[in-house]
Design a protein around this motif. Structure first.
Motif, PDB file in Angstrom:
ATOM      1  N   PHE A 175      -4.457  -0.243   9.714  1.00  0.00           N
ATOM      2  CA  PHE A 175      -4.773  -1.601  10.164  1.00  0.00           C
ATOM      3  C   PHE A 175      -5.219  -2.433   8.831  1.00  0.00           C
ATOM      4  O   PHE A 175      -6.357  -2.090   8.347  1.00  0.00           O
ATOM      5  CB  PHE A 175      -5.652  -1.582  11.204  1.00  0.00           C
ATOM      6  N   VAL A 176      -4.507  -3.431   8.599  1.00  0.00           N
ATOM      7  CA  VAL A 176      -5.189  -4.048   7.334  1.00  0.00           C
ATOM      8  C   VAL A 176      -5.807  -5.255   7.994  1.00  0.00           C
ATOM      9  O   VAL A 176      -5.135  -6.352   8.689  1.00  0.00           O
ATOM     10  CB  VAL A 176      -4.158  -4.418   6.376  1.00  0.00           C
ATOM     11  N   LEU A 211       0.873  -1.428  -0.104  1.00  0.00           N
ATOM     12  CA  LEU A 211      -0.063   0.060   0.130  1.00  0.00           C
ATOM     13  C   LEU A 211       0.782   1.090  -0.045  1.00  0.00           C
ATOM     14  O   LEU A 211       1.760   1.316   0.862  1.00  0.00           O
ATOM     15  CB  LEU A 211      -0.889   0.085   1.160  1.00  0.00           C
ATOM     16  N   LYS A 212       0.833   2.041  -0.862  1.00  0.00           N
ATOM     17  CA  LYS A 212       1.665   3.166  -1.248  1.00  0.00           C
ATOM     18  C   LYS A 212       0.820   4.430  -0.721  1.00  0.00           C
ATOM     19  O   LYS A 212      -0.360   4.533  -1.471  1.00  0.00           O
ATOM     20  CB  LYS A 212       2.201   3.379  -2.561  1.00  0.00           C
ATOM     21  N   VAL A 261     -13.112   0.885   6.068  1.00  0.00           N
ATOM     22  CA  VAL A 261     -14.040   0.588   4.972  1.00  0.00           C
ATOM     23  C   VAL A 261     -13.605  -0.892   4.824  1.00  0.00           C
ATOM     24  O   VAL A 261     -12.766  -1.441   5.229  1.00  0.00           O
ATOM     25  CB  VAL A 261     -13.591   1.239   3.867  1.00  0.00           C
ATOM     26  N   SER A 262     -14.716  -1.810   4.086  1.00  0.00           N
ATOM     27  CA  SER A 262     -14.589  -3.046   3.832  1.00  0.00           C
ATOM     28  C   SER A 262     -14.561  -3.141   2.101  1.00  0.00           C
ATOM     29  O   SER A 262     -14.996  -2.266   1.561  1.00  0.00           O
ATOM     30  CB  SER A 262     -15.721  -3.844   4.200  1.00  0.00           C
ATOM     31  N   SER A 297      -9.580  -7.459   3.213  1.00  0.00           N
ATOM     32  CA  SER A 297     -11.130  -7.476   3.408  1.00  0.00           C
ATOM     33  C   SER A 297     -11.536  -6.012   4.191  1.00  0.00           C
ATOM     34  O   SER A 297     -12.660  -5.684   4.038  1.00  0.00           O
ATOM     35  CB  SER A 297     -11.343  -8.903   4.057  1.00  0.00           C
ATOM     36  N   SER A 298     -10.547  -5.563   5.056  1.00  0.00           N
ATOM     37  CA  SER A 298     -10.922  -4.291   5.789  1.00  0.00           C
ATOM     38  C   SER A 298      -9.783  -3.424   6.037  1.00  0.00           C
ATOM     39  O   SER A 298      -8.616  -3.963   6.228  1.00  0.00           O
ATOM     40  CB  SER A 298     -11.605  -4.614   7.162  1.00  0.00           C
ATOM     41  N   LEU A 299     -10.023  -2.198   5.954  1.00  0.00           N
ATOM     42  CA  LEU A 299      -8.766  -1.306   6.079  1.00  0.00           C
ATOM     43  C   LEU A 299      -9.196  -0.193   6.886  1.00  0.00           C
ATOM     44  O   LEU A 299     -10.296   0.535   6.710  1.00  0.00           O
ATOM     45  CB  LEU A 299      -8.349  -0.512   4.593  1.00  0.00           C
ATOM     46  N   LYS A 300      -8.604   0.096   8.038  1.00  0.00           N
ATOM     47  CA  LYS A 300      -8.952   0.848   9.245  1.00  0.00           C
ATOM     48  C   LYS A 300      -7.841   1.895   9.289  1.00  0.00           C
ATOM     49  O   LYS A 300      -6.507   1.504   9.295  1.00  0.00           O
ATOM     50  CB  LYS A 300      -9.088   0.104  10.285  1.00  0.00           C
ATOM     51  N   ILE A 301      -7.942   3.154   9.201  1.00  0.00           N
ATOM     52  CA  ILE A 301      -7.234   4.314   9.344  1.00  0.00           C
ATOM     53  C   ILE A 301      -7.506   5.315  10.578  1.00  0.00           C
ATOM     54  O   ILE A 301      -8.688   5.674  10.506  1.00  0.00           O
ATOM     55  CB  ILE A 301      -6.998   5.038   7.803  1.00  0.00           C
TER      56      ILE A 301
END
Length: 156
Positions: A79-80, A40-41, A154-155, A112-116
């Motif tokens: 968080f991935v 992820l960039k 987001v998912s 499947s989920s990305l939390k920032i």
């Protein structure tokens, strides 16, 4: 005639007010997934004077870019699939009124989920608004952050 003068003076006042400068506090981060390297960039764009005020360092100081990187590292977490990811800074540049910061995280095979957590400039400017645009395998998602809402997920 008095009514016309009164209305024209109000109209003139409103036009003059429309040219008044109002500061807009925002940052924008673009997130791209590179499938080949499973990375992820991140590219973050901020206003130079706003970040300079927040970190209390003059933008012309030799250590300015290093302090900006440190600040972003302390105010941006990823968080991935629920697991925290370490961010590696790959560069930065100051271009007039814009500061660009580049960082990445590797070892991302599937999301499947990305939390920032994005609290960039939120403590310095109460009306700060941060946007994160994510591109992942043909999907586009947008996250918004502001004071009181520093974390978003987001998912896919």
């Amino acid at each position: 005639m008095k009514k016309f003068l009164y209305l024209s003076s109000i109209f003139t006042f409103l036009i003059m007010m429309s040219f008044t400068v109002f500061d807009f506090y925002s940052s924008m981060t673009k997130v791209d997934y590179v499938d080949g390297s499973k990375t992820l960039k991140f590219t973050t764009k901020m206003n130079t004077s706003h970040i300079s005020d927040a970190i209390k360092i003059n933008r012309n100081t030799a250590g300015f870019e290093a302090e900006v990187k440190k600040y972003v590292n302390n105010n941006f977490d990823v968080f991935v699939n629920g697991a925290p990811k370490n961010l590696t800074f790959t560069g930065s540049q100051v271009n007039g009124e814009t500061v660009w910061v580049y960082f990445e995280t590797g070892g991302v095979s599937d999301i499947s989920s990305l939390k920032i957590k994005n609290s960039i400039l939120l403590s310095a400017f109460p009306k700060q608004f941060n946007i994160v645009n994510i591109a992942y395998k043909g999907n586009q998602k947008t996250m918004n952050f502001q004071r009181g809402k520093e974390v978003n997920e987001v998912s896919f």
